[in-house]
Scaffold this active site. Structure first.
Site, PDB file in Angstrom:
ATOM      1  N   SER A   1       0.864  -1.191   0.000  1.00 25.47           N
ATOM      2  CA  SER A   1       0.000   0.000   0.000  1.00 25.47           C
ATOM      3  C   SER A   1       0.892   1.229   0.000  1.00 25.47           C
ATOM      4  O   SER A   1       2.044   1.171   0.469  1.00 25.47           O
ATOM      5  CB  SER A   1      -0.862   0.000   1.267  1.00 25.47           C
ATOM      6  OG  SER A   1      -1.507   1.251   1.418  1.00 25.47           O
TER       7      SER A   1
ATOM      8  N   TYR B   1      -1.356  -0.883  10.457  1.00 26.93           N
ATOM      9  CA  TYR B   1      -1.603  -1.261   9.057  1.00 26.93           C
ATOM     10  C   TYR B   1      -0.413  -0.822   8.202  1.00 26.93           C
ATOM     11  O   TYR B   1       0.149  -1.621   7.449  1.00 26.93           O
ATOM     12  CB  TYR B   1      -2.910  -0.627   8.551  1.00 26.93           C
ATOM     13  CG  TYR B   1      -3.174  -0.913   7.088  1.00 26.93           C
ATOM     14  CD1 TYR B   1      -3.746  -2.124   6.692  1.00 26.93           C
ATOM     15  CD2 TYR B   1      -2.833   0.003   6.093  1.00 26.93           C
ATOM     16  CE1 TYR B   1      -3.977  -2.403   5.347  1.00 26.93           C
ATOM     17  CE2 TYR B   1      -3.065  -0.259   4.755  1.00 26.93           C
ATOM     18  CZ  TYR B   1      -3.633  -1.460   4.379  1.00 26.93           C
ATOM     19  OH  TYR B   1      -3.855  -1.735   3.051  1.00 26.93           O
TER      20      TYR B   1
HETATM   21  N1  LIG Z   1      -8.730  -0.760  -1.174  1.00 29.81           N
HETATM   22  C1  LIG Z   1      -7.718   0.040  -0.886  1.00 29.81           C
HETATM   23  O1  LIG Z   1      -7.875   1.280  -0.793  1.00 29.81           O
HETATM   24  C2  LIG Z   1      -6.337  -0.530  -0.721  1.00 29.81           C
HETATM   25  C3  LIG Z   1      -5.250   0.359  -0.803  1.00 29.81           C
HETATM   26  C4  LIG Z   1      -3.964  -0.120  -0.660  1.00 29.81           C
HETATM   27  C5  LIG Z   1      -3.755  -1.471  -0.467  1.00 29.81           C
HETATM   28  N2  LIG Z   1      -4.827  -2.308  -0.381  1.00 29.81           N
HETATM   29  C6  LIG Z   1      -4.516  -3.730  -0.167  1.00 29.81           C
HETATM   30  O2  LIG Z   1      -5.021  -4.458  -1.281  1.00 29.81           O
HETATM   31  C7  LIG Z   1      -5.306  -5.803  -0.889  1.00 29.81           C
HETATM   32  C8  LIG Z   1      -6.699  -6.180  -1.349  1.00 29.81           C
HETATM   33  O3  LIG Z   1      -7.636  -5.350  -0.708  1.00 29.81           O
HETATM   34  P1  LIG Z   1      -9.030  -4.929  -1.361  1.00 29.81           P
HETATM   35  O4  LIG Z   1      -9.123  -3.468  -1.236  1.00 29.81           O
HETATM   36  O5  LIG Z   1      -9.206  -5.564  -2.681  1.00 29.81           O
HETATM   37  O6  LIG Z   1     -10.001  -5.565  -0.243  1.00 29.81           O
HETATM   38  P2  LIG Z   1     -11.421  -6.324  -0.349  1.00 29.81           P
HETATM   39  O7  LIG Z   1     -12.241  -5.782  -1.462  1.00 29.81           O
HETATM   40  O8  LIG Z   1     -11.963  -6.249   1.037  1.00 29.81           O
HETATM   41  O9  LIG Z   1     -11.016  -7.844  -0.697  1.00 29.81           O
HETATM   42  C9  LIG Z   1     -10.288  -8.611   0.223  1.00 29.81           C
HETATM   43  C10 LIG Z   1     -10.116 -10.029  -0.300  1.00 29.81           C
HETATM   44  O10 LIG Z   1      -9.274 -10.736   0.615  1.00 29.81           O
HETATM   45  C11 LIG Z   1      -9.944 -11.921   1.101  1.00 29.81           C
HETATM   46  N3  LIG Z   1      -9.497 -12.142   2.482  1.00 29.81           N
HETATM   47  C12 LIG Z   1      -9.607 -11.313   3.551  1.00 29.81           C
HETATM   48  N4  LIG Z   1      -9.113 -11.882   4.663  1.00 29.81           N
HETATM   49  C13 LIG Z   1      -8.668 -13.123   4.291  1.00 29.81           C
HETATM   50  C14 LIG Z   1      -8.075 -14.210   5.001  1.00 29.81           C
HETATM   51  N5  LIG Z   1      -7.874 -14.170   6.342  1.00 29.81           N
HETATM   52  N6  LIG Z   1      -7.745 -15.322   4.310  1.00 29.81           N
HETATM   53  C15 LIG Z   1      -7.979 -15.406   2.985  1.00 29.81           C
HETATM   54  N7  LIG Z   1      -8.551 -14.410   2.255  1.00 29.81           N
HETATM   55  C16 LIG Z   1      -8.896 -13.293   2.912  1.00 29.81           C
HETATM   56  C17 LIG Z   1     -11.439 -11.587   0.956  1.00 29.81           C
HETATM   57  O11 LIG Z   1     -12.274 -12.746   0.804  1.00 29.81           O
HETATM   58  P3  LIG Z   1     -12.947 -13.514   2.076  1.00 29.81           P
HETATM   59  O12 LIG Z   1     -13.542 -12.468   2.967  1.00 29.81           O
HETATM   60  O13 LIG Z   1     -13.939 -14.480   1.482  1.00 29.81           O
HETATM   61  O14 LIG Z   1     -11.801 -14.248   2.724  1.00 29.81           O
HETATM   62  C18 LIG Z   1     -11.427 -10.801  -0.356  1.00 29.81           C
HETATM   63  O15 LIG Z   1     -11.383 -11.696  -1.454  1.00 29.81           O
HETATM   64  C19 LIG Z   1      -5.110  -5.844   0.634  1.00 29.81           C
HETATM   65  O16 LIG Z   1      -3.855  -6.410   0.928  1.00 29.81           O
HETATM   66  C20 LIG Z   1      -5.171  -4.388   1.049  1.00 29.81           C
HETATM   67  O17 LIG Z   1      -4.443  -4.161   2.232  1.00 29.81           O
HETATM   68  C21 LIG Z   1      -6.112  -1.886  -0.512  1.00 29.81           C
END
Ligand SMILES: NC(=O)c1ccc[n+]([C@@H]2O[C@H](COP(=O)([O-])OP(=O)(O)OC[C@H]3O[C@@H](n4cnc5c(N)ncnc54)[C@H](OP(=O)(O)O)[C@@H]3O)[C@@H](O)[C@H]2O)c1
Length: 248
Positions: free
Chosen positions: A135, A145
């Site tokens: 991130s 985080y």
């Molecule tokens: N969105 C942002 O603004 C942002 C910015 C920077 C970085 N990120 C990073 O990008 C990555 C993806 O985030 P996103 O924004 O796409 O989030 P999201 O839409 O909430 O998706 C999260 C995904 O991870 C899975 N997951 C969560 N906990 C898990 C666990 N314990 N074991 C296995 N799978 C798990 C969820 O499925 P289930 O719930 O079915 O397990 C879902 O498929 C993360 O690492 C986040 O920190 C996000």
């Protein structure tokens, strides 16, 4: 056909990776906890792109879940996307320690162990790539985080230098992306200005371009490249103070 294993593949950035790689004719292995949603995502991808899709239900914060994914990786994949992640509701030191440790397990332990499980096969075939989703927060002092994501960037950069010339390791550092992330973490994202929001598909497209040219850190969009460049000029102590005042 090359194979990609994506963690957190049912929503947000992980789902965008799945669509992008399916369109590039990768066979996919999708990891997440929700089995029904995994099956539905797999069906949609098979129908739309005609690729083979395996589902691997696993909670990466548990020993059993990690071991299941490690075992699949030892069979060999060409690309590993360590994407699964989340934010805790609340700020340090008010978050229960169990939730903090769960985040370290998913963001750090899983990234380390899945990378280690994927590497021997990649080394044997003398090709492969690993994308670790960190991130922009990794470059700022904004609580546990950002600390966990700083580990991901540091780990990826050092791993990239040790895995050998034919294997790529890259940290992907997006800014705010419209996904389920903020809602799941009970974060109020209403104050984030529109121009800071990125689309997951754009993030993945830029990440894959950066991976192809051998970048070790990918920061999608000019906006966030500038944010990181300016952030590097601000003393860490000042960053921490400002973060404490404005919260997450
Ligand atoms: N969105 C942002 O603004 C942002 C910015 C920077 C970085 N990120 C990073 O990008 C990555 C993806 O985030 P996103 O924004 O796409 O989030 P999201 O839409 O909430 O998706 C999260 C995904 O991870 C899975 N997951 C969560 N906990 C898990 C666990 N314990 N074991 C296995 N799978 C798990 C969820 O499925 P289930 O719930 O079915 O397990 C879902 O498929 C993360 O690492 C986040 O920190 C996000």
């Amino acid at each position: 056909m090359p194979t990609a294993l994506i963690t957190g593949a049912t929503a947000g950035i992980g789902a965008a990776f799945a669509r992008h790689l399916a369109a590039e004719a990768f066979s996919l292995v999708l990891v997440a906890r929700d089995e029904l949603r995994l099956a539905k995502t797999a069906d949609q991808l098979k129908l739309r792109y005609g690729v083979s899709v395996e589902v691997l239900p696993a909670d990466l914060s548990t020993e059993e879940g990690l071991a299941r994914v490690e075992s699949r990786l030892r069979d060999g994949v060409d690309l590993l996307v360590n994407n699964a992640g989340f934010g805790n509701a609340g700020n340090f030191p008010h978050v229960p320690v169990g939730n903090e440790v769960r985040m370290l397990k998913v963001h750090c332990e899983a990234v380390l162990r899945l990378t280690l499980a994927a590497l021997p096969g990649m080394r044997e075939r003398e090709r492969g790539a690993i994308v670790n989703v960190a991130s922009v927060a990794a470059f700022f002092t904004r609580g546990t985080y950002s600390a966990s994501k700083a580990w991901v960037v540091n780990f990826s950069e050092s791993a990239a230098t040790t895995v050998g010339p034919r294997i790529r390791v890259m940290a992907l550092c997006p800014g705010f992306v419209r996904t389920e992330f903020h809602q799941r973490a009970s974060m109020d994202a209403s104050g984030i200005p529109w121009f800071l929001w990125l689309k997951a598909d754009d993030v993945v497209r830029e990440a894959m371009r950066d991976l192809a040219v051998g970048r070790r850190v990918s920061i999608p969009s000019l906006r966030y490249k500038l944010v990181v460049a300016v952030g590097r000029l601000i003393p860490r102590g000042v960053q921490a103070m400002v973060s404490q005042r404005i919260g997450r």
